[in-house]
Design a protein around this motif. Structure first.
Motif, PDB file in Angstrom:
ATOM      1  N   MET A   1       0.842  -1.191   0.000  1.00 26.24           N
ATOM      2  CA  MET A   1       0.000   0.000   0.000  1.00 26.24           C
ATOM      3  C   MET A   1       0.884   1.251   0.000  1.00 26.24           C
ATOM      4  SD  MET A   1      -3.134  -1.120   0.141  1.00 26.24           S
ATOM      5  CE  MET A   1      -4.045   0.286   0.742  1.00 26.24           C
ATOM      6  N   ARG A   2       0.459   2.304  -0.773  1.00 29.25           N
ATOM      7  CA  ARG A   2       1.226   3.534  -0.779  1.00 29.25           C
ATOM      8  C   ARG A   2       0.966   4.328   0.493  1.00 29.25           C
ATOM      9  NH1 ARG A   2      -2.311   7.582  -2.091  1.00 29.25           N
ATOM     10  NH2 ARG A   2      -4.266   6.973  -3.096  1.00 29.25           N
ATOM     11  N   SER A   3       1.849   5.305   0.763  1.00 26.11           N
ATOM     12  CA  SER A   3       1.715   6.111   1.964  1.00 26.11           C
ATOM     13  C   SER A   3       0.376   6.831   1.978  1.00 26.11           C
ATOM     14  CB  SER A   3       2.868   7.121   2.020  1.00 26.11           C
ATOM     15  OG  SER A   3       2.720   7.976   3.114  1.00 26.11           O
ATOM     16  N   ARG A   4      -0.250   6.878   3.148  1.00 22.77           N
ATOM     17  CA  ARG A   4      -1.519   7.550   3.380  1.00 22.77           C
ATOM     18  C   ARG A   4      -2.608   7.041   2.462  1.00 22.77           C
ATOM     19  NH1 ARG A   4      -2.353   8.950   7.877  1.00 22.77           N
ATOM     20  NH2 ARG A   4      -3.769  10.670   7.356  1.00 22.77           N
ATOM     21  N   SER A   5      -2.616   5.780   2.194  1.00 26.62           N
ATOM     22  CA  SER A   5      -3.685   5.181   1.397  1.00 26.62           C
ATOM     23  C   SER A   5      -4.978   5.194   2.205  1.00 26.62           C
ATOM     24  CB  SER A   5      -3.305   3.759   1.002  1.00 26.62           C
ATOM     25  OG  SER A   5      -3.065   2.986   2.155  1.00 26.62           O
ATOM     26  N   ARG A   6      -6.084   4.976   1.515  1.00 30.45           N
ATOM     27  CA  ARG A   6      -7.404   5.036   2.144  1.00 30.45           C
ATOM     28  C   ARG A   6      -7.935   3.624   2.338  1.00 30.45           C
ATOM     29  NH1 ARG A   6      -9.492   8.651  -2.697  1.00 30.45           N
ATOM     30  NH2 ARG A   6      -8.408   6.887  -3.652  1.00 30.45           N
ATOM     31  N   VAL A   7      -8.202   3.288   3.605  1.00 29.17           N
ATOM     32  CA  VAL A   7      -8.746   1.978   3.944  1.00 29.17           C
ATOM     33  C   VAL A   7     -10.143   2.181   4.523  1.00 29.17           C
ATOM     34  CG1 VAL A   7      -8.511  -0.090   5.378  1.00 29.17           C
ATOM     35  CG2 VAL A   7      -6.469   0.984   4.397  1.00 29.17           C
ATOM     36  N   VAL A   8     -11.125   1.523   3.937  1.00 32.93           N
ATOM     37  CA  VAL A   8     -12.485   1.541   4.461  1.00 32.93           C
ATOM     38  C   VAL A   8     -12.798   0.153   5.002  1.00 32.93           C
ATOM     39  CG1 VAL A   8     -14.943   1.786   3.903  1.00 32.93           C
ATOM     40  CG2 VAL A   8     -13.262   3.351   2.896  1.00 32.93           C
ATOM     41  N   ILE A   9     -13.173   0.084   6.280  1.00 29.78           N
ATOM     42  CA  ILE A   9     -13.524  -1.177   6.943  1.00 29.78           C
ATOM     43  C   ILE A   9     -15.033  -1.217   7.100  1.00 29.78           C
ATOM     44  CG2 ILE A   9     -13.210  -2.624   8.985  1.00 29.78           C
ATOM     45  CD1 ILE A   9     -10.578  -1.091   9.501  1.00 29.78           C
ATOM     46  N   VAL A  10     -15.657  -2.234   6.529  1.00 30.00           N
ATOM     47  CA  VAL A  10     -17.111  -2.381   6.614  1.00 30.00           C
ATOM     48  C   VAL A  10     -17.410  -3.357   7.748  1.00 30.00           C
ATOM     49  CG1 VAL A  10     -19.235  -2.943   5.384  1.00 30.00           C
ATOM     50  CG2 VAL A  10     -17.275  -2.002   4.132  1.00 30.00           C
ATOM     51  N   GLY A  11     -17.809  -2.825   8.883  1.00 27.35           N
ATOM     52  CA  GLY A  11     -18.079  -3.663  10.048  1.00 27.35           C
ATOM     53  C   GLY A  11     -17.302  -3.186  11.255  1.00 27.35           C
ATOM     54  N   GLY A  12     -18.020  -2.921  12.349  1.00 25.17           N
ATOM     55  CA  GLY A  12     -17.379  -2.400  13.548  1.00 25.17           C
ATOM     56  C   GLY A  12     -17.387  -3.380  14.697  1.00 25.17           C
ATOM     57  N   GLY A  13     -17.302  -4.675  14.397  1.00 24.59           N
ATOM     58  CA  GLY A  13     -17.243  -5.687  15.435  1.00 24.59           C
ATOM     59  C   GLY A  13     -15.837  -5.844  15.982  1.00 24.59           C
ATOM     60  N   MET A  14     -15.588  -6.990  16.614  1.00 26.55           N
ATOM     61  CA  MET A  14     -14.298  -7.201  17.257  1.00 26.55           C
ATOM     62  C   MET A  14     -13.149  -7.173  16.259  1.00 26.55           C
ATOM     63  SD  MET A  14     -15.416 -10.198  19.971  1.00 26.55           S
ATOM     64  CE  MET A  14     -13.810 -10.276  20.791  1.00 26.55           C
ATOM     65  N   ALA A  15     -13.328  -7.806  15.102  1.00 25.83           N
ATOM     66  CA  ALA A  15     -12.256  -7.842  14.106  1.00 25.83           C
ATOM     67  C   ALA A  15     -12.045  -6.467  13.489  1.00 25.83           C
ATOM     68  CB  ALA A  15     -12.585  -8.876  13.031  1.00 25.83           C
ATOM     69  N   GLY A  16     -13.133  -5.786  13.114  1.00 36.57           N
ATOM     70  CA  GLY A  16     -13.009  -4.465  12.506  1.00 36.57           C
ATOM     71  C   GLY A  16     -12.357  -3.467  13.439  1.00 36.57           C
ATOM     72  N   ALA A  17     -12.737  -3.496  14.727  1.00 32.56           N
ATOM     73  CA  ALA A  17     -12.150  -2.572  15.695  1.00 32.56           C
ATOM     74  C   ALA A  17     -10.671  -2.874  15.909  1.00 32.56           C
ATOM     75  CB  ALA A  17     -12.911  -2.665  17.011  1.00 32.56           C
ATOM     76  N   ARG A  18     -10.317  -4.147  15.958  1.00 29.91           N
ATOM     77  CA  ARG A  18      -8.910  -4.508  16.177  1.00 29.91           C
ATOM     78  C   ARG A  18      -8.051  -4.033  15.009  1.00 29.91           C
ATOM     79  NH1 ARG A  18      -6.727  -8.728  19.580  1.00 29.91           N
ATOM     80  NH2 ARG A  18      -4.675  -9.440  18.902  1.00 29.91           N
ATOM     81  N   LEU A  19      -8.542  -4.240  13.795  1.00 32.87           N
ATOM     82  CA  LEU A  19      -7.792  -3.802  12.619  1.00 32.87           C
ATOM     83  C   LEU A  19      -7.662  -2.280  12.614  1.00 32.87           C
ATOM     84  CD1 LEU A  19      -6.412  -4.264   9.900  1.00 32.87           C
ATOM     85  CD2 LEU A  19      -8.687  -4.288   8.836  1.00 32.87           C
ATOM     86  N   ALA A  20      -8.751  -1.568  12.914  1.00 36.18           N
ATOM     87  CA  ALA A  20      -8.708  -0.108  12.905  1.00 36.18           C
ATOM     88  C   ALA A  20      -7.698   0.415  13.922  1.00 36.18           C
ATOM     89  CB  ALA A  20     -10.101   0.448  13.197  1.00 36.18           C
ATOM     90  N   ARG A  21      -7.672  -0.171  15.124  1.00 39.16           N
ATOM     91  CA  ARG A  21      -6.704   0.273  16.129  1.00 39.16           C
ATOM     92  C   ARG A  21      -5.272   0.033  15.666  1.00 39.16           C
ATOM     93  NH1 ARG A  21     -10.455  -1.951  19.710  1.00 39.16           N
ATOM     94  NH2 ARG A  21      -9.265  -3.899  19.802  1.00 39.16           N
ATOM     95  N   ALA A  22      -5.043  -1.149  15.077  1.00 41.17           N
ATOM     96  CA  ALA A  22      -3.681  -1.477  14.630  1.00 41.17           C
ATOM     97  C   ALA A  22      -3.226  -0.541  13.518  1.00 41.17           C
ATOM     98  CB  ALA A  22      -3.625  -2.929  14.159  1.00 41.17           C
ATOM     99  N   LEU A  23      -4.094  -0.256  12.562  1.00 42.26           N
ATOM    100  CA  LEU A  23      -3.721   0.634  11.465  1.00 42.26           C
ATOM    101  C   LEU A  23      -3.550   2.061  11.957  1.00 42.26           C
ATOM    102  CD1 LEU A  23      -6.066  -0.654   8.601  1.00 42.26           C
ATOM    103  CD2 LEU A  23      -3.618  -1.091   8.885  1.00 42.26           C
TER     104      LEU A  23
END
Length: 417
Positions: A1-23
């Motif tokens: 992924m290039r710098s400052r790329s745009r990631v959209v996560i569809v779903g705010g459950g345990m997996a989505g929240a964990r990924l969002a925090r890590a990113l």
């Protein structure tokens, strides 16, 4: 992924929240992360829903750590369509979110059994008093409606059904658990372990019926609403019910992916590779909706493993997902006496040529069983005393040779390892 790329996560459950925090914590070059979460609640630990229903925890206690301010969290919003050609996620509030990487963490939908009277002809809402048991809203609604001494029926004797039945009983309801199969938690437990589980539930006020098929709901009209009054069994016998919990399993939620033309796997999940990429290299999937190497996990542990791998992938790392050896663990609290702890992992039924070792302590309500092939631990079931579960699970997860000791030693408190 290039710098400052745009990631959209569809779903705010345990997996989505964990990924969002890590990113979000990845530093100044972290992707710009947007989470579209259908539920209005902050992300929460779904494993603890039964504790909320039982009244052991208020809802806010099971909330997960919040994502940082660098993450755009949009609660109460739903992605309604994916435009893969233009790389846009269309939301039901009219918003269009451009993405470089789209992550589907859409989870699963509860399976609604084909019961007569469940919905009106042509479709519609469930009767009042009838609930699935999948979300925090489900748990809160059930907790609000349950009454001391009120009749409640749980349909389904798997992990969720057992948890819901025990929680309702803790609230004072008169609970009947109807399980179509021959024993409780058939996917994880053998007959001996299931019998101990049934004894524990029965002693705490849950009436259990196995090999019991529910065919209909009996309802009455209350103005414009329908209200459940009974559950009808296959033989026509009615079970009074002010509350009915449908705990009949979960199927991956893949409507959005299917409409977008993404490839689905043989088991109905969104097919992903070791990078958790779908058939579109800009779209990824993880958690209950993702099917990897022909497997649908439906458990929190694998979903979190997948989130960690995807955090690496989306920031240029080399991590790859090779599967998760998932352990099922359940603790059923008790108002009097001790709680019942159980754990199951791996292969729990021996095949010809395998060794099987069991240890039963009827006075303590404890049961242990291990399945060994050659010098490898294939799996096991532990009920009651779980002092050795960590050691045994590590031996199983590592797939390493067992020590050259009698098999019975594997069932000692330290696992004999």
């Amino acid at each position: 992924m290039r710098s400052r790329s745009r990631v959209v996560i569809v779903g705010g459950g345990m997996a989505g929240a964990r990924l969002a925090r890590a990113l979000g914590a990845h530093g100044p070059d972290a992707p710009r992360v947007t989470v579209v979460a259908e539920e209005r609640h902050p992300a929460y630990n779904r494993v603890l829903l039964a504790e909320v229903l039982a009244g052991h925890y208020p809802a806010e206690v099971i909330e997960l750590p919040a994502v940082g301010p660098e993450v755009d969290w949009r609660g109460g919003t739903r992605v309604s369509r994916i435009d893969r050609e233009r790389r846009l996620a269309h939301c039901d509030d009219g918003t269009r979110l451009p993405y470089d990487a789209l992550v589907l963490a859409t989870g699963g939908n509860p399976v609604l059994p084909p019961l007569r009277g469940l919905t009106p002809p042509g479709g519609g809402e469930l009767p009042d008093g009838v609930h699935a048991f999948r979300t925090l809203d489900d748990a809160v609604a059930l907790a609000d409606e349950v009454t001391d001494g009120g009749p409640a029926v749980v349909v389904g004797g798997g992990l969720l059904g057992v948890s819901a039945a025990r929680a309702l009983a803790a609230r004072g309801a008169r609970v009947v658990l109807a399980q179509q199969g021959g024993s409780l938690m058939e996917r994880q437990l053998d007959a001996s372990a299931a019998a101990l589980l049934a004894e524990h539930l029965t002693a705490r006020g849950v009436e259990i019926h196995t090999e019991c098929r529910v065919r209909a709901l009996r309802t009455e009209q209350d103005g414009a609403r329908r209200r459940v009054r009974a559950v009808e069994l296959a033989d026509g016998f009615p079970l009074d019910a002010d509350l009915v919990v449908l705990a009949c399993g979960v199927r991956p939620r893949v409507g959005l992916a299917g409409d977008a033309g993404l490839t689905l796997g043989a088991r109905g999940g969104i097919a992903v590779d070791d990078r958790l990429a779908t058939s579109d290299p800009a779209v990824y999937a993880m958690g209950d909706c993702a099917e990897h190497a022909g497997l649908l996990y439906g458990l929190a542990g694998p979903a979190q493993d997948q989130a960690d791998v995807l955090a690496s992938v989306l920031t240029g790392g080399s991590a790859r997902y090779s599967g998760t050896r998932a352990l099922t663990r359940l603790t059923l609290p008790a108002a009097t006496g001790g709680p019942l702890d159980l754990a199951a992992f791996g292969v729990t039924s021996a095949e010809p040529g395998d060794d099987e070792v069991r240890l039963t302590d009827a006075t303590r309500g404890a049961y242990r069983k291990l399945v060994v092939r050659g010098d490898r631990l294939l799996g096991g079931i532990l009920v009651g005393d779980l002092a050795s579960v960590g050691t045994l699970a590590r031996a199983w997860e590592g797939d390493e040779p067992l020590p050259d000791t009698p098999l019975l030693h594997l069932l000692t408190h330290d696992g004999g390892l």
